[in-house]
Design a protein around this motif. Structure first.
Motif, PDB file in Angstrom:
ATOM      1  N   LEU A 285     -21.878 -50.869 -27.441  1.00  0.00           N
ATOM      2  CA  LEU A 285     -21.190 -51.826 -26.563  1.00  0.00           C
ATOM      3  C   LEU A 285     -21.208 -51.329 -25.120  1.00  0.00           C
ATOM      4  O   LEU A 285     -21.455 -52.097 -24.181  1.00  0.00           O
ATOM      5  CB  LEU A 285     -19.754 -52.028 -27.047  1.00  0.00           C
ATOM      6  N   VAL A 286     -20.966 -50.045 -24.933  1.00  0.00           N
ATOM      7  CA  VAL A 286     -21.007 -49.449 -23.592  1.00  0.00           C
ATOM      8  C   VAL A 286     -22.421 -49.544 -23.023  1.00  0.00           C
ATOM      9  O   VAL A 286     -22.623 -49.836 -21.843  1.00  0.00           O
ATOM     10  CB  VAL A 286     -20.533 -47.982 -23.641  1.00  0.00           C
ATOM     11  N   LEU A 287     -23.410 -49.311 -23.872  1.00  0.00           N
ATOM     12  CA  LEU A 287     -24.808 -49.377 -23.448  1.00  0.00           C
ATOM     13  C   LEU A 287     -25.169 -50.770 -22.930  1.00  0.00           C
ATOM     14  O   LEU A 287     -25.808 -50.917 -21.881  1.00  0.00           O
ATOM     15  CB  LEU A 287     -25.710 -48.997 -24.626  1.00  0.00           C
ATOM     16  N   ASN A 297     -15.223 -53.054 -17.045  1.00  0.00           N
ATOM     17  CA  ASN A 297     -15.102 -51.864 -17.888  1.00  0.00           C
ATOM     18  C   ASN A 297     -14.940 -52.290 -19.346  1.00  0.00           C
ATOM     19  O   ASN A 297     -14.036 -53.055 -19.678  1.00  0.00           O
ATOM     20  CB  ASN A 297     -13.884 -51.034 -17.446  1.00  0.00           C
ATOM     21  N   PRO A 298     -15.818 -51.826 -20.246  1.00  0.00           N
ATOM     22  CA  PRO A 298     -15.726 -52.237 -21.655  1.00  0.00           C
ATOM     23  C   PRO A 298     -14.454 -51.763 -22.346  1.00  0.00           C
ATOM     24  O   PRO A 298     -14.149 -52.222 -23.445  1.00  0.00           O
ATOM     25  CB  PRO A 298     -16.971 -51.608 -22.285  1.00  0.00           C
ATOM     26  N   VAL A 320     -21.008 -44.799 -18.115  1.00  0.00           N
ATOM     27  CA  VAL A 320     -20.756 -46.131 -17.562  1.00  0.00           C
ATOM     28  C   VAL A 320     -19.989 -46.031 -16.250  1.00  0.00           C
ATOM     29  O   VAL A 320     -20.195 -46.835 -15.329  1.00  0.00           O
ATOM     30  CB  VAL A 320     -20.021 -47.031 -18.588  1.00  0.00           C
ATOM     31  N   ASP A 321     -19.129 -45.014 -16.131  1.00  0.00           N
ATOM     32  CA  ASP A 321     -18.398 -44.813 -14.874  1.00  0.00           C
ATOM     33  C   ASP A 321     -19.372 -44.452 -13.749  1.00  0.00           C
ATOM     34  O   ASP A 321     -19.303 -45.013 -12.644  1.00  0.00           O
ATOM     35  CB  ASP A 321     -17.359 -43.710 -15.050  1.00  0.00           C
ATOM     36  N   ALA A 322     -20.303 -43.531 -14.022  1.00  0.00           N
ATOM     37  CA  ALA A 322     -21.298 -43.143 -13.019  1.00  0.00           C
ATOM     38  C   ALA A 322     -22.213 -44.314 -12.678  1.00  0.00           C
ATOM     39  O   ALA A 322     -22.590 -44.513 -11.518  1.00  0.00           O
ATOM     40  CB  ALA A 322     -22.121 -41.963 -13.532  1.00  0.00           C
ATOM     41  N   PHE A 323     -22.539 -45.108 -13.690  1.00  0.00           N
ATOM     42  CA  PHE A 323     -23.400 -46.268 -13.476  1.00  0.00           C
ATOM     43  C   PHE A 323     -22.741 -47.279 -12.538  1.00  0.00           C
ATOM     44  O   PHE A 323     -23.377 -47.790 -11.613  1.00  0.00           O
ATOM     45  CB  PHE A 323     -23.720 -46.924 -14.816  1.00  0.00           C
TER      46      PHE A 323
END
Length: 491
Positions: A285-287, A297-298, A320-323
């Motif tokens: 899901l994060v991906l 934010n998931p 995901v935060d860095a992305f």
């Protein structure tokens, strides 16, 4: 294998009476059998052969087949299989199955048989043991078919199909799937609504098989059929499997939004079932959130929020935060420090697209102030190979996001400004329009005369707004083109 099932009792089948004398006699007999059973259990660890003999003597002590004989046989079979006495194990399993018809309750026998098959599966680590396991399944299916116990027959067949899926025995699995489909149909060939739960479990097995074999066409058709089943209340784990495979299917089609929706539903179902697979699906899901380039934010939803700080997915949450912050250095550092993230083949297959998006954005951001730079400069700044830098720049040029030329030999990149070209094009169009306007106005037959100097002055004044910015060649060319004309304006 746990022996907890030895203590199972079905209270609904217990009978109570007040014939105290007969009950005392039965109790004394049961006590002797019970003592023998527990004495045999004490021998299991140090003297398994003696324990087998003790367990096998218990059935003969009962006047009629009952619980203690059933328990004794179970223990003996497990020990025989563990010791490699496969022939004896099969022989005594045949005897055990005769108890299923009437000696023990249906629920108890079903649980015991399932536990027995689980035990055999786990111990089938060589060819001989595997053949023994196949005999166990064959005997079980024959026993349930002969007793017209269709429910247990279906459940055992589904269990066997799951085993073949785990072992990637796709040929055997395909045959079993066809057999089970027929069993879940009515005489007219339509699906039997009363077997909807088994049908959904069957779909889940097929969908997993097609997902593993990359047969997306069959997978998509089955996925849609599974979602249309309304005659069943499936176990949430089954729906978790179906939705997970659906999410992977959508990912292969680069349909990120549908994939995200399916992975979220899969996570909810696995979470409800208490399955550990929920953690892996949460990573998926994060991906998808990163592949969608979403700023949401998931872990903002009520269902996922409790897992935000779970150490098992901390690497994905950091990614995901860095992305979302466009922090390429943090992103690369997280991947480098957490190689286990790429241990999942599905994540490893799809994370490349996320990494490429991150690196492409980083390259554009880095080169924005420059009109000339080298690929080595980008390589060192972002810490990626020169080959990958060249691939990214080529993609940007082809996608018309960067107007530049790459010198393969020197590795230099020159960004070409389009401002001069655009201005030249605008001036040429303006000059052509102005000439057409004057010619139309002065050649309309009314006999107007305009001093040529006045015309040249008007055009020069109009050009004055561009003159300072236009190239020197352009400024001269514009005036010459006006003078050249036909020598004189038509009157």
């Amino acid at each position: 294998m746990s022996d907890d099932d030895d203590f199972m009792q079905d209270s609904g089948d217990e009978e109570y009476d007040f014939e105290y004398e007969d009950a005392d006699e039965d109790e004394s007999g049961d006590v002797g059998i019970e003592n023998k059973y527990y004495n045999a259990k004490q021998l299991k660890g140090d003297h398994p052969e003696e324990a087998i003999d003790e367990f096998l003597e218990i059935p003969a002590l009962e006047e009629e087949k009952g619980d203690w004989g059933f328990k004794g046989l179970k223990q003996a079979i497990k020990l025989e299989f563990s010791l490699g006495r496969y022939g004896d194990a099969v022989e005594h399993y045949c005897e055990l199955l005769t108890y299923v018809r009437s000696a023990v309750t249906r629920n108890y026998s079903e649980k015991s048989i399932n536990n027995m098959l689980d035990f055999i599966e786990k111990g089938s680590d060589d060819a001989t043991a595997y053949q023994c396991m196949e005999q166990f399944y064959s005997l079980t299916l024959d026993a349930f078919q002969n007793t017209n116990n269709e429910r247990l027959w279906l459940k055992t067949n589904l269990k066997l199909a799951r085993l073949w899926l785990e072992r990637k025995e796709y040929g055997l699995l395909s045959k079993k799937v066809r057999e089970l489909h027929r069993a879940c149909q009515r005489e007219d060939g339509s699906n039997d609504p009363s077997k909807g739960t088994y049908l959904l479990e069957l779909y889940a097995l097929e969908i997993q098989m097609y997902a593993e074999t990359k047969n997306n066409k069959r997978l998509k058709a089955l996925y849609q059929r599974a979602l249309r089943v309304r005659s069943a209340v499936p176990h949430p784990k089954i729906m978790g499997i179906i939705r997970e495979c659906g999410g992977k299917m959508h990912m292969s089609e680069e349909n990120w939004e549908e994939a995200q929706s399916d992975f979220f539903e899969s996570f909810r179902n696995y979470d409800e079932a208490g399955s550990m697979q929920r953690i892996q699906v949460l990573k998926y899901l994060v991906l998808t959130t990163m592949l969608m380039k979403s700023d949401i934010n998931p872990f903002d939803s009520q269902e996922t929020k409790p897992y935000k700080n779970d150490p098992r997915i901390s690497a994905m949450t950091d990614l995901v935060d860095a992305f979302q912050r466009d922090d390429i250095h943090s992103y690369e550092a997280i991947l480098s420090k957490n190689p286990d993230v790429l241990a999942d083949p599905f994540i490893a297959e799809n994370i490349d697209e996320v990494s490429r998006n991150m690196r492409t954005k980083a390259v554009l951001k880095l080169i924005a102030p420059y009109t000339r730079f080298t690929m080595n400069f980008i390589s060192k700044s972002i810490k990626i190979s020169v080959t990958e830098v060249q691939d990214i720049l080529s993609f940007l040029i082809l996608d018309k996001k960067l107007n530049a030329k790459i010198d393969q030999e020197s590795g230099a990149v020159v960004v070409e400004s389009t401002s001069d070209v655009d201005r030249l094009r605008s001036l040429q169009e303006w000059n052509s329009s102005l000439r057409t306007l004057w010619q139309t106005a002065l050649n309309d037959g009314e006999g107007f005369k305009v001093d040529e100097a006045l015309l040249l002055g008007a055009q020069s004044s109009a050009l004055s707004g561009f003159a300072d910015d236009a190239p020197a060649g352009l400024r001269g060319a514009s005036t010459r083109s006006i003078r050249k004309g036909k020598g004189k304006l038509a009157m």
